[in-house]
Design an enzyme around this catalytic site. Structure first.
Site, short mmCIF file in Angstrom:
data_model
loop_
_atom_site.label_atom_id
_atom_site.label_comp_id
_atom_site.label_asym_id
_atom_site.label_seq_id
_atom_site.Cartn_x
_atom_site.Cartn_y
_atom_site.Cartn_z
N LYS A 14 56.71 45.14 26.77
CA LYS A 14 55.46 44.84 26.05
C LYS A 14 55.42 45.50 24.67
CE LYS A 14 52.83 47.84 29.18
NZ LYS A 14 52.84 49.13 28.51
N ARG A 89 44.12 50.35 32.17
CA ARG A 89 45.18 50.64 33.13
C ARG A 89 44.65 50.66 34.57
NH1 ARG A 89 49.78 52.14 29.93
NH2 ARG A 89 51.35 53.08 31.24
N ARG A 128 66.44 52.94 27.56
CA ARG A 128 65.51 52.78 26.44
C ARG A 128 65.60 53.95 25.47
NH1 ARG A 128 59.43 50.95 27.31
NH2 ARG A 128 59.27 52.77 28.64
N ARG A 163 62.27 58.87 25.79
CA ARG A 163 60.96 59.36 26.25
C ARG A 163 61.13 60.29 27.46
NH1 ARG A 163 56.95 54.18 26.62
NH2 ARG A 163 56.35 55.34 28.47
N ARG A 174 55.42 55.85 37.89
CA ARG A 174 54.76 54.93 36.96
C ARG A 174 54.63 53.54 37.59
NH1 ARG A 174 58.66 55.51 32.14
NH2 ARG A 174 57.30 54.10 31.00
P1 AMP Z 1 53.11 53.57 28.12
O1 AMP Z 1 53.66 53.93 26.78
O2 AMP Z 1 52.09 52.46 28.07
O3 AMP Z 1 54.19 53.30 29.14
O4 AMP Z 1 52.30 54.86 28.64
C1 AMP Z 1 52.97 56.09 28.85
C2 AMP Z 1 52.09 57.02 29.66
O5 AMP Z 1 50.89 57.31 28.93
C3 AMP Z 1 51.61 56.51 31.02
O6 AMP Z 1 52.57 56.68 32.04
C4 AMP Z 1 50.37 57.37 31.23
O7 AMP Z 1 50.73 58.69 31.61
C5 AMP Z 1 49.78 57.45 29.83
N1 AMP Z 1 48.83 56.37 29.55
C6 AMP Z 1 48.99 55.34 28.67
N2 AMP Z 1 47.92 54.55 28.66
C7 AMP Z 1 47.05 55.06 29.56
C8 AMP Z 1 45.76 54.68 30.02
N3 AMP Z 1 45.14 53.59 29.55
N4 AMP Z 1 45.16 55.47 30.96
C9 AMP Z 1 45.76 56.58 31.44
N5 AMP Z 1 46.99 56.98 31.07
C10 AMP Z 1 47.63 56.24 30.14
#
Ligand code: AMP
Length: 217
Positions: A14, A89, A128, A163, A174
């Site tokens: 995404k 989320r 990644r 990351r 996750r």
């Molecule tokens: P992402 O980059 O979208 O994969 O997000 C990385 C991490 O950020 C996630 O595994 C969560 O720990 C945190 N995170 C991102 N967006 C949210 C959200 N809307 N609510 C809670 N935690 C979030």
């Protein structure tokens, strides 16, 4: 143009698709993950909390995300459309997002669900790499998506990094979070008649073509 929301499990692509849409249509990409990764660098109580939570693969507390999102959406550059990635989320966040949109006079727009097999994601997650400067995303396990020079960004020459949550252990958490907390929001948007589904096993180019068709419908 209509706003866009992406719903997808971790490493489904995404972020890559959001960047392609942003550069073609010149709209901002609002990623709660990116915003939280910046906060996680701060040497403060909140910075440490966010760093630990992200590394474990758990979700941060809802309240932290609400203010971030509202403040970001109020900015001038969101007036002509935006992409929201990583938020909402869970169902509580989806209800809160409905309220924030209402308050700011925005519509949810197209909600794009990327469907993809867990096995594919497991293969992708360890490969990644991200540019610490321009945030371009690569995958060293995919020859079509690797940087030309190891650890160096093709676009800006920046250094690539991995990351802290891109390992198999955090991935399992996750993915479990996605199934348990995020998947229930799919029905919320299906009922609103705004959900569009896409096959995430296809190439980056083909997925982008399909997203582009949705945008131009
Ligand atoms: P992402 O980059 O979208 O994969 O997000 C990385 C991490 O950020 C996630 O595994 C969560 O720990 C945190 N995170 C991102 N967006 C949210 C959200 N809307 N609510 C809670 N935690 C979030």
């Amino acid at each position: 143009m209509k706003n866009i929301m992406f719903i997808a499990p971790p490493a489904a692509g995404k972020g890559t698709q959001a960047e392609l849409v942003c550069s073609k249509y010149n709209i901002p990409h609002i990623s709660t993950g990116d915003i939280l990764r910046e906060i996680s660098k701060e040497d403060s109580e909140i910075g440490n909390y966010v760093y630990e939570t992200l590394s474990s693969g758990q979700l941060v507390k809802d309240e932290i995300t609400y203010q971030l999102i509202e403040d970001r959406l109020k900015k001038e550059d969101c007036r002509n459309g935006f992409i929201i990635d990583g938020f909402p989320r869970n169902l509580d966040q989806a209800y809160e997002y409905d309220k924030i949109l209402d308050k700011l006079g925005y519509e949810v727009g197209n909600v794009i669900l990327i469907n993809i097999d867990k096995k594919t994601l497991e293969k992708r997650i360890t490969g990644r790499r991200l540019c610490e400067n321009c945030k371009t995303i690569y995958n060293i396990n995919d020859e079509n998506n690797s940087p030309k020079v190891e650890s160096v960004c093709d676009n800006c020459g920046g250094k690539l990094y991995q990351r802290s949550d891109d390992n198999l252990e955090a991935f399992q958490t996750r993915y479990a979070m996605y199934q348990e907390k995020t998947e229930p929001i799919i029905d919320h948007y299906r009922k609103q008649n705004v959900l569009k589904e896409i096959d995430g096993e296809d190439s980056v180019e083909n997925i982008f073509k399909k997203i582009d068709e949705i945008i131009n419908k």
